[in-house]
Design an enzyme around this catalytic site. Structure first.
Site, short mmCIF file in Angstrom:
data_model
loop_
_atom_site.label_atom_id
_atom_site.label_comp_id
_atom_site.label_asym_id
_atom_site.label_seq_id
_atom_site.Cartn_x
_atom_site.Cartn_y
_atom_site.Cartn_z
N GLY A 246 49.36 50.61 6.05
CA GLY A 246 48.79 50.01 7.26
C GLY A 246 48.42 51.02 8.33
O GLY A 246 49.18 51.93 8.62
N SER A 247 47.25 50.87 8.94
CA SER A 247 46.77 51.86 9.87
C SER A 247 45.56 51.35 10.65
O SER A 247 45.28 50.16 10.67
CB SER A 247 46.43 53.15 9.11
#
Length: 224
Positions: free
Chosen positions: A187-188
């Protein structure tokens, strides 16, 4: 759908570990509730990881001249005027795309041009959807100068889970929207900084697709 090169090593290692664990249980305990439970969990874990590292082949279907294309899959979480004091040192429009663990995590160049700047900053790993993550998290930055001399900054930002950002861009190279700029593991977020006179083509909470969704249109140069 092929597997991204950033995931091949991890997937092979994960498969080997899970295979050994499951075979060990099978030969010591045999078939039963424990074996099938571990096998099910192992299969789900491997398939989720495989899904994360998918690498679709994408081509922008239209003329991209004057457009800024989404560099990543995800959801628009910020559209705002900001002072970008780290690299561009001027007021810009910031458009931010948050990627969940279920999105494709390859990143594409948002515009055609020449790579002017590439840098990496160590930092924290707070949740990528938080505004402070843009300036406090682990991040890499790529500036592309368009044919008309406009600087576009794309910043890859690590999230609470992401621990590795990969940037492929090199200063001085020509780049195109259909080429991958980098990859972020898990996730980013990706922030794009564009001139204030640009026309924003997306809205908050909109889902976008990397290298497919136009997010802004740059103002035409004077005299055109």
């Amino acid at each position: 759908m092929k597997v991204h090169k950033e995931g091949t090593g991890l997937l092979l290692s994960l498969f080997t570990i899970l295979f050994i664990v499951n075979m060990s249980i099978y030969y010591t305990i045999g078939k039963g509730v424990i074996f099938y439970t571990v096998l099910s969990i192992s299969s789900i874990l491997f398939l989720l990881t495989l899904n994360f590292f998918r690498s679709p082949h994408r081509r922008f279907p239209y003329d991209s001249e004057g457009l800024v294309i989404a560099p990543a899959d995800g959801t628009i979480v910020a559209i705002e005027e900001v002072d970008e004091n780290e690299i561009l040192h001027k007021k810009c429009l910031q458009i931010s795309i948050f990627m969940s663990v279920f999105n494709v995590h390859a990143n594409w160049f948002p515009v055609n041009g020449t790579v002017k700047h590439v840098s990496h900053n160590n930092g924290r790993f707070m949740a990528a959807y938080l505004p402070k993550s843009s300036t406090e998290n682990e991040r890499s930055a790529v500036v592309v100068t368009t044919r008309n001399g406009v600087d576009i900054l794309a910043r890859q930002i690590a999230g609470a889970v992401a621990r590795r950002i990969v940037a492929y861009a090199e200063v001085g190279e020509k780049c195109h929207v259909d080429e991958q700029m980098g990859f972020i593991k898990f996730g980013s977020r990706v922030d794009v900084y564009i001139p204030l006179d640009s026309e924003v083509l997306v809205e908050m909470d909109q889902k976008v697709t990397g290298n497919q969704t136009p997010i802004a249109r740059l103002a035409k140069p004077a005299g055109n």
